[in-house]
Scaffold this motif. Structure first.
Motif, PDB file in Angstrom:
ATOM      1  N   ALA A   1     -53.033  51.242 -62.313  1.00 47.20           N
ATOM      2  CA  ALA A   1     -54.175  50.339 -62.170  1.00 47.20           C
ATOM      3  C   ALA A   1     -55.172  50.548 -63.305  1.00 47.20           C
ATOM      4  O   ALA A   1     -55.676  49.585 -63.904  1.00 47.20           O
ATOM      5  CB  ALA A   1     -54.846  50.562 -60.816  1.00 47.20           C
ATOM      6  N   GLY A   2     -55.458  51.805 -63.610  1.00 45.79           N
ATOM      7  CA  GLY A   2     -56.367  52.082 -64.715  1.00 45.79           C
ATOM      8  C   GLY A   2     -55.792  51.640 -66.048  1.00 45.79           C
ATOM      9  O   GLY A   2     -56.512  51.149 -66.924  1.00 45.79           O
TER      10      GLY A   2
ATOM     11  N   GLU B   1     -56.023  47.787 -66.432  1.00 48.02           N
ATOM     12  CA  GLU B   1     -57.379  47.348 -66.768  1.00 48.02           C
ATOM     13  C   GLU B   1     -57.683  47.594 -68.243  1.00 48.02           C
ATOM     14  O   GLU B   1     -58.210  46.716 -68.944  1.00 48.02           O
ATOM     15  CB  GLU B   1     -58.386  48.089 -65.887  1.00 48.02           C
ATOM     16  CG  GLU B   1     -59.826  47.683 -66.138  1.00 48.02           C
ATOM     17  CD  GLU B   1     -60.801  48.435 -65.250  1.00 48.02           C
ATOM     18  OE1 GLU B   1     -62.029  48.293 -65.460  1.00 48.02           O
ATOM     19  OE2 GLU B   1     -60.344  49.174 -64.353  1.00 48.02           O
ATOM     20  N   ALA B   2     -57.340  48.791 -68.727  1.00 48.31           N
ATOM     21  CA  ALA B   2     -57.603  49.113 -70.133  1.00 48.31           C
ATOM     22  C   ALA B   2     -56.735  48.272 -71.066  1.00 48.31           C
ATOM     23  O   ALA B   2     -57.199  47.805 -72.112  1.00 48.31           O
ATOM     24  CB  ALA B   2     -57.357  50.603 -70.377  1.00 48.31           C
TER      25      ALA B   2
ATOM     26  N   GLY C   1     -55.637  45.339 -70.506  1.00 45.04           N
ATOM     27  CA  GLY C   1     -56.158  43.976 -70.519  1.00 45.04           C
ATOM     28  C   GLY C   1     -57.212  43.796 -71.602  1.00 45.04           C
ATOM     29  O   GLY C   1     -57.265  42.749 -72.264  1.00 45.04           O
ATOM     30  N   ARG C   2     -58.043  44.813 -71.792  1.00 41.45           N
ATOM     31  CA  ARG C   2     -59.058  44.737 -72.851  1.00 41.45           C
ATOM     32  C   ARG C   2     -58.408  44.767 -74.235  1.00 41.45           C
ATOM     33  O   ARG C   2     -58.859  44.087 -75.160  1.00 41.45           O
ATOM     34  CB  ARG C   2     -60.059  45.885 -72.698  1.00 41.45           C
ATOM     35  CG  ARG C   2     -60.932  45.790 -71.450  1.00 41.45           C
ATOM     36  CD  ARG C   2     -62.082  46.784 -71.501  1.00 41.45           C
ATOM     37  NE  ARG C   2     -61.603  48.161 -71.464  1.00 41.45           N
ATOM     38  CZ  ARG C   2     -61.431  48.862 -70.341  1.00 41.45           C
ATOM     39  NH1 ARG C   2     -61.695  48.302 -69.165  1.00 41.45           N
ATOM     40  NH2 ARG C   2     -61.008  50.115 -70.383  1.00 41.45           N
TER      41      ARG C   2
END
Length: 234
Positions: A66-67, A70-71, A73-74
């Motif tokens: 999950a982490g 998210e990273a 995606g950036r």
């Protein structure tokens, strides 16, 4: 019926003639010289590939992924903002692995103390003038894995052909030199055998240096071609 018989006779008579011609070229009376030629051609790279990604940890595999998502995606957003099309981005590695306490001995029971998620992508860049700013954007967006830059040439065929022409010219120069020294006359080319074109391997620039100094220097790449050429001599 007689027409078919005549055709068979003509073919059977023609085959020995071709065999004799081939034997005459390589037979004991044939006179030839074999030389090797080499040629090279240089060009400035016009593309690059870089590998960038994110490594994250979590108490569980789900938390690590999950982490990471998210990273990552950036990071993908930074690539799109830099004008990199999605088709120029390819997932290179995606994994989740347990992390163990290395201080424990092998005899002791081992249980994961965390999980590590890794996601890296390979990015193809055709505009080398902006590769430095792209690296900055990736690092600023959260990429903590950067494997360096590999420079290359998109279409190497014209470069290979230039090297082939140079290799033939080199072989002819050597053959003429040997023929003159031996007191014979150099004739036509009987055979050309290419040893293979040696394409340069990707030229890599260390990632650590680029993070400190985003100026890149692709330099030149060289393609080498080797030939064996047989010339008739008189």
């Amino acid at each position: 019926m007689f027409r078919h018989a005549a055709r068979v006779l003509l073919v059977s008579l023609a085959l020995p003639a071709m065999t004799v011609a081939a034997a005459a070229e390589d037979g004991p009376t044939a006179r030839f010289i074999v030389v090797e030629g080499s040629g090279e051609a240089q060009a400035v790279p016009d593309m690059a590939r870089l590998s960038a990604g994110v490594v994250t940890r979590g108490h569980s595999a789900r938390e690590a992924m999950a982490g990471n998502a998210e990273a990552m995606g950036r990071v993908m957003g930074a690539l799109r903002a830099a004008g990199i099309a999605d088709r120029k981005v390819r997932t290179d590695r995606l994994s989740v692995t347990p992390v163990y306490d290395q201080s424990r001995t092998r005899a002791e029971p081992r249980a994961p103390i965390a999980y590590q998620a890794t996601n890296t992508v390979e990015v193809t860049v055709n505009d080398l003038g902006h590769i430095g700013s792209l690296i900055d954007a990736l690092v600023n967006s959260g990429a903590n894995q950067l494997q360096g830059v590999q420079f290359g040439i998109r279409d190497a065929a014209p470069l290979e052909d230039r090297a082939r022409l140079a290799a033939v010219a080199d072989a002819r120069r050597k053959a003429a030199l040997y023929a003159e020294a031996a007191g014979v006359t150099l004739g036509a080319v009987l055979r050309i055998e290419e040893r293979g074109a040696q394409l340069p391997g990707p030229r890599m620039m260390a990632a650590a240096r680029m993070v400190q100094d985003t100026a890149v220097a692709p330099g030149e790449q060289t393609i080498n071609v080797g030939l064996a050429v047989r010339f008739a001599i008189e």
